[in-house]
Design an enzyme around this catalytic site. Sequence first.
Site, short mmCIF file in Angstrom:
data_model
loop_
_atom_site.label_atom_id
_atom_site.label_comp_id
_atom_site.label_asym_id
_atom_site.label_seq_id
_atom_site.Cartn_x
_atom_site.Cartn_y
_atom_site.Cartn_z
CE LYS A 1 -29.02 10.45 20.58
NZ LYS A 1 -27.76 11.06 20.98
CG ASP B 1 -21.69 9.29 23.32
OD1 ASP B 1 -21.93 10.45 22.95
OD2 ASP B 1 -21.38 9.00 24.49
CD GLU C 1 -22.74 11.33 16.22
OE1 GLU C 1 -23.52 11.69 15.32
OE2 GLU C 1 -22.73 11.85 17.35
CB CYS D 1 6.09 -15.37 33.49
SG CYS D 1 6.96 -16.92 33.83
CB CYS E 1 5.81 -20.39 33.08
SG CYS E 1 4.44 -19.89 34.14
CE LYS F 1 -30.10 10.52 25.06
NZ LYS F 1 -28.82 11.03 25.43
CE LYS G 1 -32.49 8.14 12.44
NZ LYS G 1 -31.27 8.12 11.63
CB CYS H 1 5.86 -16.23 37.59
SG CYS H 1 4.55 -17.17 36.79
CD GLU I 1 -30.75 4.74 11.80
OE1 GLU I 1 -29.82 5.52 12.10
OE2 GLU I 1 -31.58 4.98 10.93
CB CYS J 1 6.91 -21.03 37.08
SG CYS J 1 7.48 -19.50 36.33
CE1 TYR K 1 -26.98 11.15 12.05
CE2 TYR K 1 -25.33 9.73 13.06
CZ TYR K 1 -25.91 10.98 12.91
OH TYR K 1 -25.40 12.04 13.58
CE1 TYR L 1 -4.09 2.02 0.61
CE2 TYR L 1 -2.49 3.44 1.71
CZ TYR L 1 -3.74 3.25 1.15
OH TYR L 1 -4.63 4.29 1.10
CG ASP L 2 3.05 2.22 3.48
OD1 ASP L 2 1.90 2.70 3.53
OD2 ASP L 2 3.63 1.72 4.45
S1 IVH Z 1 -30.66 11.07 13.28
C1 IVH Z 1 -33.07 14.62 12.48
N1 IVH Z 1 -29.42 8.83 13.84
O1 IVH Z 1 -27.54 12.12 18.07
C2 IVH Z 1 -32.22 13.44 12.64
N2 IVH Z 1 -28.73 10.81 14.96
O2 IVH Z 1 -28.89 13.65 20.17
C3 IVH Z 1 -31.17 13.65 13.63
N3 IVH Z 1 -26.84 10.52 16.48
O3 IVH Z 1 -27.56 15.22 16.43
C4 IVH Z 1 -30.13 12.69 13.59
N4 IVH Z 1 -26.57 8.36 16.12
O4 IVH Z 1 -25.50 13.68 16.16
C5 IVH Z 1 -29.50 10.14 14.09
N5 IVH Z 1 -28.38 6.78 14.21
C6 IVH Z 1 -28.47 8.10 14.46
C7 IVH Z 1 -27.61 8.76 15.36
C8 IVH Z 1 -27.77 10.13 15.59
C9 IVH Z 1 -26.12 9.43 16.77
C10 IVH Z 1 -26.59 11.85 17.07
C11 IVH Z 1 -26.71 12.99 16.09
C12 IVH Z 1 -27.80 13.88 16.65
C13 IVH Z 1 -27.75 13.52 18.09
C14 IVH Z 1 -29.02 13.90 18.81
#
Ligand code: IVH
Length: 681
Positions: free
Chosen positions: A124, A126, A182, A439, A444, A325, A301, A421, A122, A424, A234, A43-44
Amino acid sequence: MTAGDGPPSADDQARAATLRERLEEAAHEYHGLDAPRMADAEYDRLFRELQALEAAHPELRTPDSPTMRVGAPPASQLAKHAHLSPMLSLGNAFNDEELSAWEERAVRAAGDDVRRAGYVAELKIDGAAVSLTYRDGVLETGTTRGNGVIGEDVTANLRTMRDVPLRLRGKAHPAVVEIRGEVYMPFSHFERMNAERVAAGEPVFANPRNSAAGSLRQLDPAVTAARPLRFFGYAATAPGGKPLPFTTQWELLDTLDAWGIPVAPNRERCATLDEVHEWAHDVEHRVRAALDFAIDGAVIKVDSMTLQAELGDVGREPRWAIARKFAPDIAETRLIAIQVNVGRTGSVNPFAILEPVEIGGTTVKLATLHNFELIRDKDLRPGDWVQVKRAGDVIPQVIGPIPDRRDPKQPPAPYEPPVRCPSCDSTLVAGQDRGMLYCPNFTCPARQLEALVHFAARGAMDIRGLSYARLQQLVAAELVHDAADLYDITAGQFASLERLAEKSAENLVQAIEASKAQPLSRLIFALGIDDVGEIAARVLARHFGTMDALMNAPEEEILAVRGIGDVIGRSTAAWFADRQARALVKRLRQRGVTFTEPNAATGSALKGLTVVLTGTLSTLSRDEASALVEAHGGRVTGSVSKKTSFVVAGDDAGSKLEKARTLGVEVIDEAELQRRVAEGS
Ligand code: IVH
């Protein structure tokens, strides 16, 4: 390659296109498919060739060239960027009732159709939200969320991330599309990075989210490039509500995937809200713990885009989506003791014995502590109250002590790492990786036991019935020291072990005997060479064909194998250079263990030749044909140039066949390929 001042030749142009294609393909295989086929060194090499070509002829440079992933100069300040449409946030539902209330509200607004259309559930993620603008399929800008209306331009930084395609895969892309998703940092990488920062005396990041956001907003793209950032998409919107090639959220995710945008796993299409509840509980209590990235809930959604439009937004939140949540996954408990176990490589691994505590639905009694330096840095003491987290790994982790809960009058004594260790009694030595102890004793018993467990495991020699407990007995009885000894045990010896019936003893001897027939690839994996996993073992076995060829190959030769990176290559060479390791291999041979690979590289009929495959071949799939060419020393590339040795064309071959004809490159069919390969072997 001709470096020079004049305009690039047709050859240079073709070569640049080939290089771009091959590098992008390799990056896709590496990141998307978890199955790298191109060695890092290769690759390099190709990357540098493309860089040189572009430096000699800047007009060859395209915005989607892989070379554009690095090298943008640092900015003095991130530029502001207005989003084409605002980046919304989400309302929250903290339990099933609140989620049901959301559905009720949606039904009141858009009628019962909402229920009939179903939902997409889906993860979420972070991380840090970004918006990527693609014009005619090429990445134009990438911005942070900012205040939702105006974000910061981090295009140069996003370009360094291999998860972010510089050009969308496939054809017929919308003229302009904003893809939202994200940026995140996997736990495994986050921890490694923090450990390195500790070692370098730099401050550690609090969590993967902060670290992803911080890494993304760097002024110098080179800093971002060095950080292990990943991306999941997403959402997608087109300016002015122009139509996009999907009518449901589910199709949207499929389309992103087809375009080469990573989409988070575990998504689900649910016909009813009950299915959503069920899915969310499964994610919270089971899936979440196995993920290598942080999620802070789920996003539900309404699937139909028509209904989404009808439902619209209230303020900054859409009515058609909501965040579900989860309960926090951190708990407090008492650290009863710190113990260690000794791994196959001799690494001494500290772990915490905890007062049992429930975290996210399961009871936790043990947690990993990684290494002794982290224990010292956190000043963890047996007897402390600690915070424990269950997240990316199935193995919970101790975050650190809770200082307020330490009795100032009678603080627990500081922890002292072991000197010898526990198995042993050898004096432990410091490892190359900071904070680790090893060790050094190859014989061992604890190390031997772990090595034997690995040898007999399913992906390795797959010796059924040879359980951990049984191996423990064998090692304790000193019947077995290493893998070769297994093949000398008699049914009588097995039967002499506690609680083993004669019949079981015979079965075990048979299972061990049968394992001799396992192919070389499994044996290589079973040997437990550092960093050599199942895939690497298969690559090595296929390439070398026999144990002798591998064992006697110089390091350079191993490093040159396609699909074998530097770390794996060096570790393999070092292992086979070890006297004790070679002795083990010799004893395995004497006992009749298979030393050959059935599907190995079989010849050099195509050595040095560059081959292009096109169309549907008569019997071989594309992958099989590539493997055949490579097994005979040839190389498969994606596009035809004057340097192509020949093209193998099947049915419905298109532009590549035409190009071969124009350039006068030889075209053969599959039968001819098979004949050449057979003749040369
Ligand atoms: S949909 C209008 N889908 O969560 C639709 N958001 O707390 C808005 N996030 O601002 C986003 N995973 O940054 C969507 N599967 C997912 C997500 C997601 C993470 C984040 C996104 C949003 C925040 C809201």
